[in-house]
Design a protein around this motif. Structure first.
Motif, PDB file in Angstrom:
ATOM      1  N   UNK A 185      -1.667   8.659 -20.691  1.00 44.53           N
ATOM      2  CA  UNK A 185      -1.491   8.716 -19.244  1.00 44.53           C
ATOM      3  C   UNK A 185      -1.900   7.405 -18.563  1.00 44.53           C
ATOM      4  N   UNK A 186      -2.833   6.646 -19.156  1.00 46.87           N
ATOM      5  CA  UNK A 186      -3.179   5.331 -18.612  1.00 46.87           C
ATOM      6  C   UNK A 186      -1.934   4.450 -18.541  1.00 46.87           C
ATOM      7  N   UNK A 187      -1.163   4.472 -19.631  1.00 47.23           N
ATOM      8  CA  UNK A 187       0.033   3.635 -19.730  1.00 47.23           C
ATOM      9  C   UNK A 187       1.115   4.132 -18.785  1.00 47.23           C
ATOM     10  N   UNK A 188       1.288   5.453 -18.706  1.00 44.39           N
ATOM     11  CA  UNK A 188       2.285   6.030 -17.802  1.00 44.39           C
ATOM     12  C   UNK A 188       1.937   5.702 -16.355  1.00 44.39           C
ATOM     13  N   UNK A 189       0.666   5.798 -16.002  1.00 45.99           N
ATOM     14  CA  UNK A 189       0.237   5.495 -14.634  1.00 45.99           C
ATOM     15  C   UNK A 189       0.509   4.032 -14.292  1.00 45.99           C
ATOM     16  N   UNK A 190       0.213   3.139 -15.224  1.00 46.06           N
ATOM     17  CA  UNK A 190       0.488   1.721 -14.976  1.00 46.06           C
ATOM     18  C   UNK A 190       1.977   1.493 -14.751  1.00 46.06           C
ATOM     19  N   UNK A 191       2.812   2.140 -15.538  1.00 46.14           N
ATOM     20  CA  UNK A 191       4.254   1.951 -15.411  1.00 46.14           C
ATOM     21  C   UNK A 191       4.768   2.491 -14.077  1.00 46.14           C
ATOM     22  N   UNK A 192       4.242   3.621 -13.624  1.00 47.75           N
ATOM     23  CA  UNK A 192       4.633   4.158 -12.320  1.00 47.75           C
ATOM     24  C   UNK A 192       4.292   3.186 -11.199  1.00 47.75           C
ATOM     25  N   UNK A 193       3.106   2.596 -11.275  1.00 46.85           N
ATOM     26  CA  UNK A 193       2.687   1.630 -10.257  1.00 46.85           C
ATOM     27  C   UNK A 193       3.557   0.389 -10.311  1.00 46.85           C
ATOM     28  N   UNK A 194       3.820  -0.096 -11.515  1.00 44.14           N
ATOM     29  CA  UNK A 194       4.658  -1.291 -11.661  1.00 44.14           C
ATOM     30  C   UNK A 194       6.040  -1.065 -11.059  1.00 44.14           C
ATOM     31  N   UNK A 195       6.639   0.080 -11.343  1.00 46.38           N
ATOM     32  CA  UNK A 195       7.983   0.371 -10.836  1.00 46.38           C
ATOM     33  C   UNK A 195       8.010   0.419  -9.308  1.00 46.38           C
ATOM     34  N   UNK A 196       6.999   1.046  -8.714  1.00 45.58           N
ATOM     35  CA  UNK A 196       6.966   1.158  -7.254  1.00 45.58           C
ATOM     36  C   UNK A 196       6.710  -0.189  -6.587  1.00 45.58           C
ATOM     37  N   UNK A 219       0.834  -1.205   0.000  1.00 45.47           N
ATOM     38  CA  UNK A 219       0.000   0.000   0.000  1.00 45.47           C
ATOM     39  C   UNK A 219       0.870   1.257   0.000  1.00 45.47           C
ATOM     40  N   UNK A 220       1.963   1.219   0.736  1.00 41.66           N
ATOM     41  CA  UNK A 220       2.899   2.353   0.742  1.00 41.66           C
ATOM     42  C   UNK A 220       3.419   2.623  -0.667  1.00 41.66           C
ATOM     43  N   UNK A 221       3.765   1.563  -1.390  1.00 41.53           N
ATOM     44  CA  UNK A 221       4.268   1.709  -2.758  1.00 41.53           C
ATOM     45  C   UNK A 221       3.203   2.290  -3.682  1.00 41.53           C
ATOM     46  N   UNK A 222       1.962   1.831  -3.539  1.00 42.03           N
ATOM     47  CA  UNK A 222       0.874   2.350  -4.371  1.00 42.03           C
ATOM     48  C   UNK A 222       0.648   3.829  -4.080  1.00 42.03           C
ATOM     49  N   UNK A 223       0.697   4.196  -2.794  1.00 41.20           N
ATOM     50  CA  UNK A 223       0.531   5.606  -2.426  1.00 41.20           C
ATOM     51  C   UNK A 223       1.638   6.467  -3.020  1.00 41.20           C
ATOM     52  N   UNK A 224       2.872   5.950  -3.003  1.00 39.17           N
ATOM     53  CA  UNK A 224       3.992   6.695  -3.596  1.00 39.17           C
ATOM     54  C   UNK A 224       3.808   6.850  -5.104  1.00 39.17           C
ATOM     55  N   UNK A 225       3.365   5.776  -5.760  1.00 39.50           N
ATOM     56  CA  UNK A 225       3.087   5.870  -7.193  1.00 39.50           C
ATOM     57  C   UNK A 225       1.991   6.896  -7.446  1.00 39.50           C
TER      58      UNK A 225
END
Length: 329
Positions: free
Chosen positions: A69-80, A28-34
């Motif tokens: 932005x859908x794709x960018x958001x997914x990538x941010x979440x994946x990285x975190x 959850x911390x990672x998702x919040x950071x993303x």
């Protein structure tokens, strides 16, 4: 004046020395950071105009037009999520599960940017997530880990990117609201153990589609519009943003009911919202806030998915009104 509890402190207290809870807390911390990274992009509005463009000609895995932005958001979440105990990421934007940590004990499902069709109109959008336990030995294939009833969730929530960046979260012990404090950079607990009022005079629905709805939903709306003189015996207000996280947060704030029924148009006959990425987490949050969630006939958390991108009708919010809608079916 009491000191506001940070998300970090809340999660540490909730998890304690329990390894399973610590895994959820880290995720959850990672998702919040993303989410903070996504919020920064969203806040740039027209300055990031290219991110509102439709990506290519093919829709996403859920069949909707996919924005950059859908794709960018997914990538941010994946990285975190990469360093967390998350074995796989299921995303509305991807056809198959995305492998992350081979030793992971959780599987995460996300709608990376709910409401992205509104991104160029400065309407609140958000990220929705669901977390389930994962044991490689228990499933024939990874997809089976998310093909379980919503009651298998151990945590769920959404981030809303609007005037404030807000995290609404549950860990199965009530629903909490955290607000990002831009001065400290922390998510701070703003409301604990939220309760959605059982009764309401407010509904959210796209009324322009009434001619396409099933007869039960048409009768429900007609009775609401009849007001005090009708069978419901009270006057209703309609509030509809069209971005589900914005509509949902309004319900967590003051009550109401959100209705997205199936209808007779092509592609809408089984509903439009995704069961795993949207309905499951919203239903978990709502029930933990003493509300209700149904597809019209069945409790959402009792439904077992038959496809990773399955669509479903969705009604959630004030318990008495959700029950009233179900009674029309």
């Amino acid at each position: 004046m009491s000191v506001a509890v940070s998300l970090k402190t809340y999660l540490a207290d909730w998890a304690g020395s329990d390894a399973s809870r610590q895994a959820v807390a880290a995720t959850v911390t990672a998702i919040a950071e993303a989410g903070l990274g996504i919020a920064d992009l969203v806040a740039r509005g027209p300055l990031e105009e290219g991110l509102a463009n439709i990506r290519g000609v093919d829709p996403n895995a859920g069949g909707d037009a996919q924005k950059e932005l859908d794709v960018v958001a997914e990538e941010l979440i994946r990285e975190k999520l990469l360093p967390t105990p998350t074995a796989f990421l299921a995303s509305e934007e991807s056809e198959e599960l995305i492998p992350l940590n081979p030793e992971g004990r959780l599987v995460v499902a996300v709608d990376p940017l709910d409401g992205s069709s509104n991104i160029d109109t400065n309407v609140s959008v958000g990220t929705i997530y669901s977390i389930m336990p994962y044991d490689a030995a228990a499933f024939a294939k990874p997809e089976d880990a998310v093909m379980r009833p919503g009651s298998a969730q151990v945590a769920a929530g959404f981030l809303a990117y609007g005037p404030a960046t807000i995290l609404v979260a549950t860990f199965g012990e009530g629903t909490q609201v955290f607000v990002h404090d831009r001065r400290t950079g922390e998510f701070l607990l703003a409301r604990s153990d939220v309760e959605i009022p059982a009764e309401t005079k407010e509904y959210g629905i796209n009324q322009s589609n009434v001619r396409h709805w099933d007869a039960p939903m048409q009768r429900y709306l007609a009775d609401c519009l009849a007001g005090k003189e009708g069978p419901r015996g009270k006057d209703f207000n309609m509030r509809w943003v069209g971005s589900m996280v914005a509509d949902a947060f309004r319900i967590f704030t003051r009550g109401g009911v959100y209705v997205y029924p199936r209808d007779k148009r092509k592609g809408y006959d089984n509903g439009r919202l995704r069961l795993i990425y949207e309905a499951f987490p919203l239903a978990f949050l709502v029930e933990q806030a003493k509300g209700g969630a149904t597809d019209g006939t069945t409790r959402i958390l009792d439904i077992t998915p038959h496809h990773i991108h399955q669509r479903i009708p969705l009604v959630f919010g004030s318990k008495a009104e959700v029950d009233a809608i179900a009674s029309y079916y």
